[in-house]
Enzyme design. Structure first.
Site, PDB file in Angstrom:
ATOM      1  N   ARG A 183       0.892  -1.066  -0.060  1.00  0.00           N
ATOM      2  CA  ARG A 183       0.000   0.050   0.238  1.00  0.00           C
ATOM      3  C   ARG A 183       1.111   1.503  -0.046  1.00  0.00           C
ATOM      4  NH1 ARG A 183      -2.719  -2.100   5.095  1.00  0.00           N
ATOM      5  NH2 ARG A 183      -1.891  -0.396   6.619  1.00  0.00           N
ATOM      6  N   ARG A 187       8.005   6.469  -5.197  1.00  0.00           N
ATOM      7  CA  ARG A 187       7.847   7.226  -6.158  1.00  0.00           C
ATOM      8  C   ARG A 187       9.137   7.617  -6.962  1.00  0.00           C
ATOM      9  NH1 ARG A 187       3.907  10.350  -3.045  1.00  0.00           N
ATOM     10  NH2 ARG A 187       2.006   9.413  -3.404  1.00  0.00           N
ATOM     11  N   ARG A 261      -4.398  -6.065  16.065  1.00  0.00           N
ATOM     12  CA  ARG A 261      -3.319  -5.403  16.508  1.00  0.00           C
ATOM     13  C   ARG A 261      -3.924  -4.137  17.167  1.00  0.00           C
ATOM     14  NH1 ARG A 261       0.094  -1.766  14.360  1.00  0.00           N
ATOM     15  NH2 ARG A 261      -0.961  -1.838  12.358  1.00  0.00           N
ATOM     16  N   ARG A 292       5.114   6.435  15.958  1.00  0.00           N
ATOM     17  CA  ARG A 292       4.842   7.888  15.360  1.00  0.00           C
ATOM     18  C   ARG A 292       4.293   8.838  16.217  1.00  0.00           C
ATOM     19  NH1 ARG A 292       0.507   6.223  10.753  1.00  0.00           N
ATOM     20  NH2 ARG A 292      -1.016   5.157  12.058  1.00  0.00           N
ATOM     21  N   GLU A 315       2.216   7.328  19.474  1.00  0.00           N
ATOM     22  CA  GLU A 315       1.415   6.100  19.068  1.00  0.00           C
ATOM     23  C   GLU A 315       2.236   4.907  19.276  1.00  0.00           C
ATOM     24  OE1 GLU A 315      -0.843   6.263  15.213  1.00  0.00           O
ATOM     25  OE2 GLU A 315      -0.410   4.293  15.028  1.00  0.00           O
ATOM     26  N   TYR A 363      -8.929  -4.240   6.846  1.00  0.00           N
ATOM     27  CA  TYR A 363      -8.615  -2.969   6.819  1.00  0.00           C
ATOM     28  C   TYR A 363      -9.469  -1.979   5.945  1.00  0.00           C
ATOM     29  CZ  TYR A 363      -6.503   1.499   7.413  1.00  0.00           C
ATOM     30  OH  TYR A 363      -6.187   2.797   7.531  1.00  0.00           O
ATOM     31  N   ASP A 365     -10.364   1.861   4.752  1.00  0.00           N
ATOM     32  CA  ASP A 365      -9.998   3.337   4.863  1.00  0.00           C
ATOM     33  C   ASP A 365     -11.407   3.863   4.997  1.00  0.00           C
ATOM     34  OD1 ASP A 365      -7.254   4.019   5.214  1.00  0.00           O
ATOM     35  OD2 ASP A 365      -7.206   3.854   2.918  1.00  0.00           O
TER      36      ASP A 365
HETATM   37  P1  FAD Z   1     -15.296   1.737  13.364  1.00  0.00           P
HETATM   38  O1  FAD Z   1     -14.993   3.244  12.995  1.00  0.00           O
HETATM   39  O2  FAD Z   1     -14.433   1.020  14.053  1.00  0.00           O
HETATM   40  O3  FAD Z   1     -16.796   1.750  13.895  1.00  0.00           O
HETATM   41  C1  FAD Z   1     -17.190   0.778  14.731  1.00  0.00           C
HETATM   42  C2  FAD Z   1     -17.952   1.101  15.726  1.00  0.00           C
HETATM   43  O4  FAD Z   1     -18.719  -0.023  16.296  1.00  0.00           O
HETATM   44  C3  FAD Z   1     -17.240   1.353  16.909  1.00  0.00           C
HETATM   45  O5  FAD Z   1     -17.715   2.831  17.425  1.00  0.00           O
HETATM   46  C4  FAD Z   1     -17.408   0.452  18.219  1.00  0.00           C
HETATM   47  O6  FAD Z   1     -17.491   0.716  19.399  1.00  0.00           O
HETATM   48  C5  FAD Z   1     -18.943  -0.056  17.825  1.00  0.00           C
HETATM   49  N1  FAD Z   1     -19.063  -1.248  18.213  1.00  0.00           N
HETATM   50  C6  FAD Z   1     -18.524  -2.675  18.087  1.00  0.00           C
HETATM   51  N2  FAD Z   1     -19.014  -3.725  18.710  1.00  0.00           N
HETATM   52  C7  FAD Z   1     -20.481  -3.051  19.303  1.00  0.00           C
HETATM   53  C8  FAD Z   1     -21.198  -3.738  19.965  1.00  0.00           C
HETATM   54  N3  FAD Z   1     -21.141  -4.985  20.291  1.00  0.00           N
HETATM   55  N4  FAD Z   1     -22.218  -2.792  20.520  1.00  0.00           N
HETATM   56  C9  FAD Z   1     -22.320  -1.578  20.196  1.00  0.00           C
HETATM   57  N5  FAD Z   1     -21.211  -0.884  19.586  1.00  0.00           N
HETATM   58  C10 FAD Z   1     -20.348  -1.827  19.073  1.00  0.00           C
HETATM   59  N6  FAD Z   1      -8.825   5.757   7.281  1.00  0.00           N
HETATM   60  C11 FAD Z   1      -8.670   6.914   6.561  1.00  0.00           C
HETATM   61  O7  FAD Z   1      -9.271   6.971   5.446  1.00  0.00           O
HETATM   62  N7  FAD Z   1      -7.722   7.604   6.531  1.00  0.00           N
HETATM   63  C12 FAD Z   1      -6.880   7.599   7.644  1.00  0.00           C
HETATM   64  O8  FAD Z   1      -5.978   8.404   7.949  1.00  0.00           O
HETATM   65  C13 FAD Z   1      -7.117   6.378   8.858  1.00  0.00           C
HETATM   66  N8  FAD Z   1      -6.357   6.372   9.828  1.00  0.00           N
HETATM   67  C14 FAD Z   1      -6.545   5.403  10.464  1.00  0.00           C
HETATM   68  C15 FAD Z   1      -5.927   5.213  11.845  1.00  0.00           C
HETATM   69  C16 FAD Z   1      -6.175   4.118  12.719  1.00  0.00           C
HETATM   70  C17 FAD Z   1      -5.299   4.145  14.001  1.00  0.00           C
HETATM   71  C18 FAD Z   1      -7.087   3.451  12.560  1.00  0.00           C
HETATM   72  C19 FAD Z   1      -7.537   2.230  13.607  1.00  0.00           C
HETATM   73  C20 FAD Z   1      -8.012   3.471  11.296  1.00  0.00           C
HETATM   74  C21 FAD Z   1      -7.496   4.413  10.520  1.00  0.00           C
HETATM   75  N9  FAD Z   1      -8.493   4.535   9.328  1.00  0.00           N
HETATM   76  C22 FAD Z   1      -8.190   5.463   8.415  1.00  0.00           C
HETATM   77  C23 FAD Z   1      -9.666   3.749   9.258  1.00  0.00           C
HETATM   78  C24 FAD Z   1     -10.929   4.228   9.686  1.00  0.00           C
HETATM   79  O9  FAD Z   1     -10.858   4.379  11.069  1.00  0.00           O
HETATM   80  C25 FAD Z   1     -11.775   3.262   9.285  1.00  0.00           C
HETATM   81  O10 FAD Z   1     -12.104   3.414   7.952  1.00  0.00           O
HETATM   82  C26 FAD Z   1     -13.333   3.820   9.736  1.00  0.00           C
HETATM   83  O11 FAD Z   1     -13.268   3.523  11.296  1.00  0.00           O
HETATM   84  C27 FAD Z   1     -14.341   2.428   9.270  1.00  0.00           C
HETATM   85  O12 FAD Z   1     -15.600   2.448   9.786  1.00  0.00           O
HETATM   86  P2  FAD Z   1     -16.487   1.452  10.698  1.00  0.00           P
HETATM   87  O13 FAD Z   1     -17.640   2.081  10.749  1.00  0.00           O
HETATM   88  O14 FAD Z   1     -16.266   0.453   9.897  1.00  0.00           O
HETATM   89  O15 FAD Z   1     -15.512   1.040  11.875  1.00  0.00           O
HETATM   90  N1  UDP Z   2       6.155   1.227   7.219  1.00  0.00           N
HETATM   91  C1  UDP Z   2       7.396   1.096   7.703  1.00  0.00           C
HETATM   92  N2  UDP Z   2       7.927   2.410   7.935  1.00  0.00           N
HETATM   93  C2  UDP Z   2       7.481   3.542   7.855  1.00  0.00           C
HETATM   94  C3  UDP Z   2       5.810   3.507   7.460  1.00  0.00           C
HETATM   95  C4  UDP Z   2       5.480   2.220   7.173  1.00  0.00           C
HETATM   96  O1  UDP Z   2       8.123   0.116   7.782  1.00  0.00           O
HETATM   97  O2  UDP Z   2       7.651   4.425   8.125  1.00  0.00           O
HETATM   98  C5  UDP Z   2       5.578  -0.152   6.876  1.00  0.00           C
HETATM   99  C6  UDP Z   2       4.933  -0.797   8.123  1.00  0.00           C
HETATM  100  O3  UDP Z   2       5.008  -2.274   8.284  1.00  0.00           O
HETATM  101  C7  UDP Z   2       3.375  -0.335   7.939  1.00  0.00           C
HETATM  102  C8  UDP Z   2       3.247  -0.337   6.555  1.00  0.00           C
HETATM  103  O4  UDP Z   2       4.394  -0.108   5.901  1.00  0.00           O
HETATM  104  O5  UDP Z   2       2.427  -1.368   8.678  1.00  0.00           O
HETATM  105  C9  UDP Z   2       1.964   0.323   6.007  1.00  0.00           C
HETATM  106  O6  UDP Z   2       2.146   1.744   6.272  1.00  0.00           O
HETATM  107  P1  UDP Z   2       0.881   2.635   6.484  1.00  0.00           P
HETATM  108  O7  UDP Z   2       1.415   3.884   6.729  1.00  0.00           O
HETATM  109  O8  UDP Z   2      -0.064   2.359   5.333  1.00  0.00           O
HETATM  110  O9  UDP Z   2       0.457   1.786   7.637  1.00  0.00           O
HETATM  111  P2  UDP Z   2      -0.572   2.243   8.848  1.00  0.00           P
HETATM  112  O10 UDP Z   2      -0.037   3.072   9.782  1.00  0.00           O
HETATM  113  O11 UDP Z   2      -1.861   2.658   8.006  1.00  0.00           O
HETATM  114  O12 UDP Z   2      -0.769   0.707   9.415  1.00  0.00           O
END
Ligand code: FAD
Ligand code: UDP
Length: 389
Positions: A183, A187, A261, A292, A315, A363, A365
């Site tokens: 992913r 570049r 994780r 990070r 984090e 996973y 987005d």
């Molecule tokens: P979630 O947002 O996880 O929502 C699910 C909800 O269900 C939660 O609030 C949970 O509490 C609730 N739930 C679960 N079980 C129950 C239950 N039994 N009863 C009641 N409620 C319940 N996406 C991007 O596009 N850009 C980003 O930069 C980006 N950064 C991210 C960074 C991190 C650290 C993480 C973890 C994800 C990131 N994502 C990012 C992904 C983004 O968070 C998800 O795409 C989005 O959260 C998906 O929405 P969802 O509704 O599927 O899940």
């Molecule tokens: N990664 C790495 N070094 C970095 C950034 C990313 O090794 O500085 C690797 C790491 O294994 C990570 C993967 O590339 O899980 C994908 O990166 P991304 O930023 O998409 O990871 P996310 O934070 O969304 O898991």
């Protein structure tokens, strides 16, 4: 929209559709149902806020919008999703850039011509970079390590990837799937953006307002602090459930627990205008232990902040235990076997639809979660709903 913040058992009464989870998937489903049918929706959310992992809040002391679960950058190439999200919010023109600190030097990530020239002095043109990268390609790219070396070469793998991945996954890179690293683009030009998507930005008035706008309809009730499994959730014949919680939990983990994780976040308000000069900086050596640091004010350069204040968030990554929030599916071979069994079971549960990041063990987005919810509504839910507008 009615928001109730104490658990009640009578939640199913009166609702035509019960949505479990108020993340982007659940909010999109609720919004579509309310907009296009005359059905009533109750959203159950175990946390004390809507928005799922894309939740944010304003820190009082600094007026900085803090993303509670790490920086969330919106980006998509999908015009349908872009048009949809623009109904609820305007976006700033922020383009995400990430820098990496390794062995005391700062590099631009993902790898671009600038980064390559720092590692391989003399590589200063697109052609030279293209030739260099071409030379890395390996036939065997079946696991994370081989794929990574094939994409960036041994030197960059050692510098940016090996230790960071060790901190992030605590798993032998040979045992991780190759798609995790594919992913990240490599570049050969000087484009320093993290994402190449056509549409990118952050919600001008913040995520919270965006989420509230999505469910601003009197047919939608939200019940916070309510876990689906800790309440009487008998589903009546004429009700539908859209479940966005963990799929293994729905089936009482009968085929085993899926591996996730989790992340720990440490937030700190600093008496500084600027800590690191960018929204996200990755730490690619084994020390420090965090992967990070986020500094949220850089996501909204258009905003006014309290002078002399900033908010940073460190984090840390580790395996999720039973009580931890699941964030990233680990997706080992054994996980994939279990998942197939759960998916098979899911097809047999009447009137319950599984979706979202946790419900699909994928996973996703934000734009992918929204796109997938839009498809579920259009293709499966809408045709089932009599009394559509
Ligand atoms: P979630 O947002 O996880 O929502 C699910 C909800 O269900 C939660 O609030 C949970 O509490 C609730 N739930 C679960 N079980 C129950 C239950 N039994 N009863 C009641 N409620 C319940 N996406 C991007 O596009 N850009 C980003 O930069 C980006 N950064 C991210 C960074 C991190 C650290 C993480 C973890 C994800 C990131 N994502 C990012 C992904 C983004 O968070 C998800 O795409 C989005 O959260 C998906 O929405 P969802 O509704 O599927 O899940
Ligand atoms: N990664 C790495 N070094 C970095 C950034 C990313 O090794 O500085 C690797 C790491 O294994 C990570 C993967 O590339 O899980 C994908 O990166 P991304 O930023 O998409 O990871 P996310 O934070 O969304 O898991």
């Amino acid at each position: 929209m009615r928001v109730v913040s104490e658990p009640r058992v009578e939640w199913t009464r009166g609702a035509d559709v019960v949505v479990v989870g108020a993340g982007f998937f659940g909010l999109t489903i609720a919004e579509r149902i309310a907009a296009e049918t005359n059905k009533k929706v109750t959203i159950l959310e175990s946390r004390d806020h809507i928005g799922g992992n894309a939740h944010s809040y304003i820190d009082e002391a600094s007026q900085v919008e803090v993303h509670s679960y790490g920086s969330h950058l919106f980006h998509t190439n999908n015009l349908k999703v872009w048009d949809y999200v623009n109904k609820f919010t305007k976006f700033n023109d922020y383009k995400h850039r990430v820098y990496a600190i390794a062995k005391g030097e700062i590099y631009s990530l993902p790898l671009n011509l600038q980064t390559l020239s720092q590692i391989y002095p003399g590589v200063t043109s697109v052609e030279a970079a293209t030739n260099l990268i071409g030379g890395f390609a390996r036939e065997n790219r079946e696991n994370f390590q081989d794929m990574a070396i094939s994409l960036v070469g041994e030197a960059a793998y050692e510098l940016f990837i090996k230790n960071y991945t060790q901190k992030q996954w605590q798993t032998d890179p040979k045992k991780l799937p190759p798609d995790i690293i594919s992913r990240l683009p490599v570049r050969t030009n000087l484009d320093g953006r993290y994402f190449s998507d056509k549409y990118q930005g952050l919600p001008l008035n913040g995520y919270q307002k965006w989420h509230e706008r999505m469910i601003d309809d009197e047919k939608i009730t939200v019940q916070l602090k309510t876990d689906f499994f800790e309440n009487n959730h008998e589903i009546k014949e004429n009700q539908f459930v859209v479940y966005t919680g963990p799929i293994d939990r729905y089936f009482d983990y009968k085929h085993g627990v899926l591996g996730w994780r989790t992340l720990d976040f440490e937030t700190e308000v600093l008496d500084l205008d600027d800590f690191q000069g960018n929204s996200v900086v990755n730490y690619c050596d084994l020390e420090p232990a965090y992967t990070r640091i986020h500094e949220f004010k850089h996501l909204h350069p258009e905003r006014e902040y309290v002078p002399g204040k900033t908010v940073i968030m460190r984090e840390f990554s580790r395996f999720a235990g039973e009580k931890d929030e699941p964030y990233y599916p680990i997706n080992t071979e054994s996980d994939r076997d279990k998942l197939l069994k759960y998916r098979e079971d899911a097809t047999r549960v009447k009137n319950v639809f599984f979706g979202g990041r946790l419900g699909s063990y994928q996973y996703l987005d934000m734009h992918m979660a929204i796109a997938s919810a839009l498809s579920l509504f259009e293709n499966e839910l809408k045709p089932l709903m009599r009394g559509s507008k």
